[in-house]
Design an enzyme around this catalytic site. Sequence first.
Site, PDB file in Angstrom:
ATOM      1  N   HIS A 121     -31.284   9.573  -7.428  1.00  0.00           N
ATOM      2  CA  HIS A 121     -32.265   9.739  -8.501  1.00  0.00           C
ATOM      3  C   HIS A 121     -31.888   8.962  -9.759  1.00  0.00           C
ATOM      4  O   HIS A 121     -32.737   8.740 -10.628  1.00  0.00           O
ATOM      5  CB  HIS A 121     -32.469  11.230  -8.823  1.00  0.00           C
ATOM      6  CG  HIS A 121     -31.418  11.818  -9.692  1.00  0.00           C
ATOM      7  ND1 HIS A 121     -30.381  12.603  -9.218  1.00  0.00           N
ATOM      8  CD2 HIS A 121     -31.227  11.749 -11.031  1.00  0.00           C
ATOM      9  CE1 HIS A 121     -29.620  12.990 -10.211  1.00  0.00           C
ATOM     10  NE2 HIS A 121     -30.108  12.495 -11.322  1.00  0.00           N
ATOM     11  N   ASP A 172     -30.023  13.383  -2.028  1.00  0.00           N
ATOM     12  CA  ASP A 172     -29.793  12.723  -3.321  1.00  0.00           C
ATOM     13  C   ASP A 172     -28.387  12.131  -3.357  1.00  0.00           C
ATOM     14  O   ASP A 172     -27.471  12.676  -3.977  1.00  0.00           O
ATOM     15  CB  ASP A 172     -29.994  13.727  -4.455  1.00  0.00           C
ATOM     16  CG  ASP A 172     -30.048  13.056  -5.816  1.00  0.00           C
ATOM     17  OD1 ASP A 172     -30.173  11.819  -5.867  1.00  0.00           O
ATOM     18  OD2 ASP A 172     -29.964  13.777  -6.830  1.00  0.00           O
ATOM     19  N   SER A 275     -25.220  13.177 -14.036  1.00  0.00           N
ATOM     20  CA  SER A 275     -25.715  12.937 -12.684  1.00  0.00           C
ATOM     21  C   SER A 275     -24.815  11.960 -11.939  1.00  0.00           C
ATOM     22  O   SER A 275     -24.359  10.964 -12.496  1.00  0.00           O
ATOM     23  CB  SER A 275     -27.130  12.355 -12.738  1.00  0.00           C
ATOM     24  OG  SER A 275     -28.074  13.317 -13.100  1.00  0.00           O
TER      25      SER A 275
END
Length: 375
Positions: A121, A172, A275
């Site tokens: 992502h 992901d 992230s």
Amino acid sequence: MGYCQGVSQVAVVLLMFPKEKEAFLALAQLLTSKNLPDTVDGQLPMGPHSRASQVAPETTSSKVDRGVSTVCGKPKVVGKIYGGRDAAAGQWPWQASLLYWGSHLCGAVLIDSCWLVSTTHCFLNKSQAPKNYQVLLGNIQLYHQTQHTQKMSVHRIITHPDFEKLHPFGSDIAMLQLHLPMNFTSYIVPVCLPSRDMQLPSNVSCWITGWGMLTEDHKRGPVHTAVPSRLQAVCCSGCRGQRVGSRVGRFRSMIVHSEGQLRSLMPGDFHLGDSGGPLVCYLPSAWVLVGLASWGLDCRHPAYPSIFTRVTYFINWIDEIMRLTPLSDPALAPHTCSPPKPLRAAGLPGPCAALVLPQTWLLLPLTLRAPWQTL
């Protein structure tokens, strides 16, 4: 300096979380446990072509795998680690900053001299051209490079083909291949990749690291120095179909699936901008990679867990990528000696995310709807 080569085998830990009743009991035990390691040690062999190893499933001793298990997961820094405080140089030597046009975008994790893992992502609505990305290692301060810093160009970005095909933020995970191999030093070391069937002890000490935002004021951008936070992971079974919140838009309810996702049970400080960063656990022999920061709700909704990509689910995919991806040509590697630009949290979507408070997540109202975001 040589070119980047693949690795034949990669394995990771199987970590799932318990059912509601089991979670409550395990959580109570963990909260009262005081037998958690707070030091790391070990000597670091040098060499630009050393590979990250696997940790043996049946033991927590330094069992050798292909003769390189003494390389990975062993920082030079020895001493206590305090959550939420600045990291010391060399304390988390596998932590990388993924730069997009010179600005910090996401975290990444060094698993080999030529390979890092992050999350897919991070590349949404971004250029897919590798020339626009670089990785920064050996650095704990994003604004200030030292003699220990290595800034490397990205040769290839490989995102998982099943990203969000089955459910939001599913699969992901992404892999980054470097043009040139990273030189391992006292400040740059790959994290260990545990074997598929290794079981973590219930009192294992796990940590998350990154440069994410520490407050809800997202205009301030990421913090200057890498910050660690402690997390206690529960190793059990039964994470299927647990509702952790609602998501606006076409997905009204967000369901956590055991296929490739972990959820946090303990408090911590994983925030926006983290992230792709590592969730690592310490065994008596080394630190091993367990998860990658994927998504969570913002700080205004602390009753929801943060979600991590469960790396073990993608062992075959990682192995295949590292074995079959063509070697990079060192002659084509661009110059990467320029200092990084002042960071502006490139592409970060909104306010910060935080880990769930353990005493509240089991009692979540299923009707509550709250904004979601990537970490």
